[in-house]
Design a protein around this motif. Structure first.
Motif, short mmCIF file in Angstrom:
data_model
loop_
_atom_site.label_atom_id
_atom_site.label_comp_id
_atom_site.label_asym_id
_atom_site.label_seq_id
_atom_site.Cartn_x
_atom_site.Cartn_y
_atom_site.Cartn_z
N ARG A 77 0.83 -1.19 0.00
CA ARG A 77 0.00 0.00 0.00
C ARG A 77 0.87 1.25 0.00
NH1 ARG A 77 -5.13 1.16 3.99
NH2 ARG A 77 -3.69 2.30 5.32
N ALA A 78 1.97 1.20 0.74
CA ALA A 78 2.89 2.33 0.76
C ALA A 78 3.46 2.58 -0.63
CB ALA A 78 4.02 2.06 1.75
N ALA A 79 3.87 1.51 -1.31
CA ALA A 79 4.45 1.66 -2.64
C ALA A 79 3.47 2.32 -3.60
CB ALA A 79 4.87 0.29 -3.17
N ARG A 80 2.23 1.91 -3.53
CA ARG A 80 1.24 2.48 -4.44
C ARG A 80 0.96 3.95 -4.12
NH1 ARG A 80 -2.55 -2.96 -4.32
NH2 ARG A 80 -1.38 -4.09 -5.93
N LEU A 81 1.05 4.31 -2.85
CA LEU A 81 0.90 5.71 -2.49
C LEU A 81 2.08 6.54 -2.96
CD1 LEU A 81 -0.70 6.21 1.05
CD2 LEU A 81 -1.44 7.12 -1.15
N PHE A 82 3.28 5.99 -2.82
CA PHE A 82 4.46 6.68 -3.35
C PHE A 82 4.31 6.89 -4.85
CE2 PHE A 82 6.85 4.84 0.43
CZ PHE A 82 7.01 6.07 1.06
N TYR B 68 8.24 -1.61 -2.79
CA TYR B 68 7.91 -2.78 -3.62
C TYR B 68 8.88 -3.93 -3.32
CZ TYR B 68 4.41 -0.64 -6.70
OH TYR B 68 3.26 -0.08 -7.20
N TYR B 69 10.14 -3.61 -3.12
CA TYR B 69 11.11 -4.65 -2.76
C TYR B 69 10.73 -5.29 -1.43
CZ TYR B 69 15.36 -6.82 -1.00
OH TYR B 69 16.24 -7.72 -0.45
N ASP B 70 10.34 -4.46 -0.47
CA ASP B 70 9.96 -4.97 0.85
C ASP B 70 8.73 -5.87 0.74
OD1 ASP B 70 10.39 -5.18 3.58
OD2 ASP B 70 9.14 -3.45 4.07
N ALA B 71 7.86 -5.57 -0.21
CA ALA B 71 6.65 -6.38 -0.43
C ALA B 71 6.93 -7.58 -1.33
CB ALA B 71 5.56 -5.52 -1.04
N ARG B 72 8.17 -7.71 -1.80
CA ARG B 72 8.60 -8.79 -2.69
C ARG B 72 7.90 -8.72 -4.06
NH1 ARG B 72 11.93 -12.06 -0.21
NH2 ARG B 72 11.78 -13.69 -1.80
N ARG C 7 12.23 -3.08 -9.42
CA ARG C 7 13.23 -2.80 -10.45
C ARG C 7 12.80 -1.65 -11.34
NH1 ARG C 7 13.80 -8.36 -10.70
NH2 ARG C 7 12.44 -8.57 -12.49
N ALA C 8 11.53 -1.65 -11.73
CA ALA C 8 11.04 -0.59 -12.63
C ALA C 8 11.20 0.78 -11.97
CB ALA C 8 9.59 -0.86 -13.00
#
Length: 302
Positions: free
Chosen positions: A79-84, A108-112, A118-119
């Motif tokens: 959820r954090a990644a998507r907010l970022f 995203y890395y933390d969420a695997r 990478r993107a």
């Protein structure tokens, strides 16, 4: 933004996580301690995708970033990644977008979600190749491959990708905080590939396909000579060549083994095999092993 180290978690490879201390101190000076805390609680209580109390588009870049950080700290990295990502989408030319791009890669890395990580990291390098966090972005790209390395019985394409990106980290950012860790992981990945060759070679040897086995063990000796598998590979070459009646090659493999690993159990086993045939461990002939033996004597091997 400076990204620092965190302790290694049990069962996971060592990686580096962003330090938010300096940013938080800036934000808190603007909001005040209580106001900032209240803002974090109110933002963190809001759903983001599907049930938002406040539409994403109505929030400032700073509010979105704070909420994403809160989600990350609370164990909601996806959820954090998507907010970022939303910060980058809605405020593409802001300093918050730059920070969010890097934090998205980490989250995203933390969420695997390795492809997404990478993107984001590659996008960061495209926009900010000389930034102080560029080394971290490159390291995340390498880790996204490294953490997907599977056991030696599976395809090793990911291992080759990890080696390439780890080498890139070491060569492009030799003075960074991540070069040493990348070098360690590079050696481990190299050892992993050597283990794959050994596994296949042992299979062929067991089945009596000696020429095929020799090809695998030769790869280890020539290409992975700094790994822990080299001594066994030399011994297996002694076995294979003796089985084919190629005594010069067997003796030369034994000579290399004795020069570098005389105290190992592999040399003792090879010595036993050779003496049983009335042979000694010495360089003979003009083959590829003799070339390596000369390199060993000249100090250009291992």
């Amino acid at each position: 933004m400076h990204i620092g180290k965190v302790p290694e978690q049990p069962g996971t490879p060592l990686f580096f996580r962003g330090s938010f201390v300096s940013m938080m101190s800036v934000w808190r000076r603007g909001f005040g301690g209580l106001a900032c805390g209240a803002l974090l609680l109110s933002l963190g209580a809001c759903g983001v995708f599907g049930e938002p109390e406040i539409p994403v588009e109505s929030r400032s870049a700073e509010e979105l970033f704070l909420t994403a950080e809160f989600d990350l700290d609370e164990g909601r990295p996806l959820r954090a990644a998507r907010l970022f990502d939303e910060v980058e989408r809605l405020y593409p030319y802001s300093e918050w977008a730059k920070r969010s791009m890097m934090m998205s890669a980490f989250a995203y890395y933390d969420a695997r979600f390795f492809s997404e990580s990478r993107a984001a990291a590659e996008r960061y390098l495209d926009f900010f190749p000389a930034d102080q966090d560029a080394a971290y972005a490159q390291y995340l790209i390498a880790l996204s491959h490294y953490d997907q390395i599977v056991d030696v019985g599976r395809d090793q394409t990911t291992t080759f990708d990890a080696l390439q990106e780890l080498r890139e980290t070491i060569e492009r950012y030799p003075d960074s905080d991540y070069a040493k860790s990348a070098a360690l992981k590079f050696d481990l990945a190299l050892d992993h590939l050597a283990g794959k060759e050994m596994e296949v070679g042992r299979y062929y040897l067991k089945k009596g396909h000696f020429s095929a086995a020799i090809n695998r063990f030769r790869v280890v000796v020539e290409d992975f000579q700094t790994t822990q598998h080299t001594a066994e590979a030399l011994h297996r070459l002694v076995e294979s060549y003796l089985s084919l009646g190629l005594f010069d090659e067997a003796q030369t493999a034994g000579a290399i083994l004795g020069y570098n690993y005389q105290g190992s159990v592999w040399y003792q086993d090879s010595f036993t095999l050779l003496t049983a045939q009335g042979l000694e461990a010495e360089a003979k002939g003009q083959g590829w092993l003799t070339r390596i033996y000369r390199q060993v004597i000249q100090g250009k091997w291992l």
